[in-house]
Design an enzyme around this catalytic site. Structure first.
Site, PDB file in Angstrom:
ATOM      1  N   CYS A 127       6.064  -0.293   6.847  1.00  0.00           N
ATOM      2  CA  CYS A 127       5.620   0.890   6.114  1.00  0.00           C
ATOM      3  C   CYS A 127       6.782   1.407   5.273  1.00  0.00           C
ATOM      4  CB  CYS A 127       5.173   1.958   7.118  1.00  0.00           C
ATOM      5  SG  CYS A 127       4.598   3.478   6.355  1.00  0.00           S
ATOM      6  N   LEU A 128       6.494   1.795   4.035  1.00  0.00           N
ATOM      7  CA  LEU A 128       7.561   2.290   3.154  1.00  0.00           C
ATOM      8  C   LEU A 128       8.200   3.569   3.702  1.00  0.00           C
ATOM      9  CD1 LEU A 128       5.969   1.626  -0.369  1.00  0.00           C
ATOM     10  CD2 LEU A 128       7.853   0.389   0.704  1.00  0.00           C
ATOM     11  N   HIS A 142      -2.772   6.992   7.281  1.00  0.00           N
ATOM     12  CA  HIS A 142      -1.827   7.955   6.695  1.00  0.00           C
ATOM     13  C   HIS A 142      -2.534   9.265   6.322  1.00  0.00           C
ATOM     14  CE1 HIS A 142       2.076   6.046   6.331  1.00  0.00           C
ATOM     15  NE2 HIS A 142       1.558   4.945   5.819  1.00  0.00           N
ATOM     16  N   GLY A 167       0.838  -1.191   0.000  1.00  0.00           N
ATOM     17  CA  GLY A 167       0.000   0.000   0.000  1.00  0.00           C
ATOM     18  C   GLY A 167       0.870   1.236   0.000  1.00  0.00           C
ATOM     19  N   GLN A 215       2.686   9.911   1.505  1.00  0.00           N
ATOM     20  CA  GLN A 215       3.999   9.253   1.477  1.00  0.00           C
ATOM     21  C   GLN A 215       4.827   9.641   0.258  1.00  0.00           C
ATOM     22  OE1 GLN A 215       2.236   5.145   2.250  1.00  0.00           O
ATOM     23  NE2 GLN A 215       4.200   5.018   3.280  1.00  0.00           N
ATOM     24  N   HIS A 274      -4.402   0.734   7.592  1.00  0.00           N
ATOM     25  CA  HIS A 274      -3.058   1.313   7.670  1.00  0.00           C
ATOM     26  C   HIS A 274      -2.953   2.524   6.733  1.00  0.00           C
ATOM     27  CE1 HIS A 274       1.530   0.860   7.771  1.00  0.00           C
ATOM     28  NE2 HIS A 274       1.319   1.721   6.790  1.00  0.00           N
ATOM     29  N   GLU A 275      -3.421   2.341   5.497  1.00  0.00           N
ATOM     30  CA  GLU A 275      -3.321   3.435   4.524  1.00  0.00           C
ATOM     31  C   GLU A 275      -4.246   4.587   4.894  1.00  0.00           C
ATOM     32  OE1 GLU A 275      -0.849   3.344   2.628  1.00  0.00           O
ATOM     33  OE2 GLU A 275      -0.459   1.239   3.051  1.00  0.00           O
TER      34      GLU A 275
HETATM   35 ZN    ZN Z   1       2.476   3.141   5.721  1.00  0.00          ZN
END
Ligand code: ZN
Length: 168
Positions: free
Chosen positions: A87-88, A133, A44, A49, A129-130
């Site tokens: 997470c990226l 953000h 995701g 991000q 999770h997304e």
């Molecule tokens: Zn993340």
């Protein structure tokens, strides 16, 4: 590929704004985000991000890419499950996070159509999770303060990298 913002970048802590115009240009951005997500080996990626404070994200929990614009979580289960997340924007950090097992969500696709659907288990986890953000919430906010304290050296390292990145 878009540059992924790391922990410490202020954009990750902003409350993202509603997407007002859904057009071809926006879809190009979403396609770029999908490419960036795959290159980063993520499941995701949310717009903040990649430095865009907009309420949208992309995800692929194993059934192909999904574009999610202006999402709302209408309902979430009382029942929760604990699974490891990464997470990226927080590379090399993996922690157990408690999330609802299922959710009912509503969002727009790249054509601007509203879609209402349920997600369960892993897809529900990715969605939550997304979604976080978009409100400036990171998964490490959802772990115990003691565990977060142990992560401090890693987090300080990321803040340094985020600052370097912003100068490029
Ligand atoms: Zn993340």
């Amino acid at each position: 590929m878009m540059r992924i913002r790391l922990y410490g970048d202020p954009v990750l802590r902003q409350k993202a704004k509603k997407v007002e115009v859904i057009d071809e240009h926006l879809d190009e951005i979403l396609e770029d985000m999908i490419e960036t997500m795959y290159l980063g080996d993520g499941v995701g990626l949310a717009a903040p991000q990649v430095g865009l404070s907009l309420r949208m994200f992309v995800m692929d929990y194993g059934e192909g890419p999904v574009k999610v614009i202006n999402p709302l979580i209408l309902e979430k289960s009382e029942e929760t499950a604990v699974e490891e997340e990464g997470c990226l924007s927080l590379p090399e950090i993996f922690e157990d996070v408690e999330r609802s097992v299922w959710i009912k969500a509503k969002f727009q696709n790249e054509k601007g159509e509203w879609i209402e659907r349920g997600f369960r288990d892993y897809p529900a986890r990715v969605f939550q999770h997304e979604y976080d953000h978009l409100d400036g919430i990171l998964f490490i906010d959802r772990i115990s303060p003691a565990k977060r304290a142990l992560l401090k050296p890693k987090l300080l390292g990321l803040i340094k990298m985020a600052k370097k990145g912003s100068r490029v």
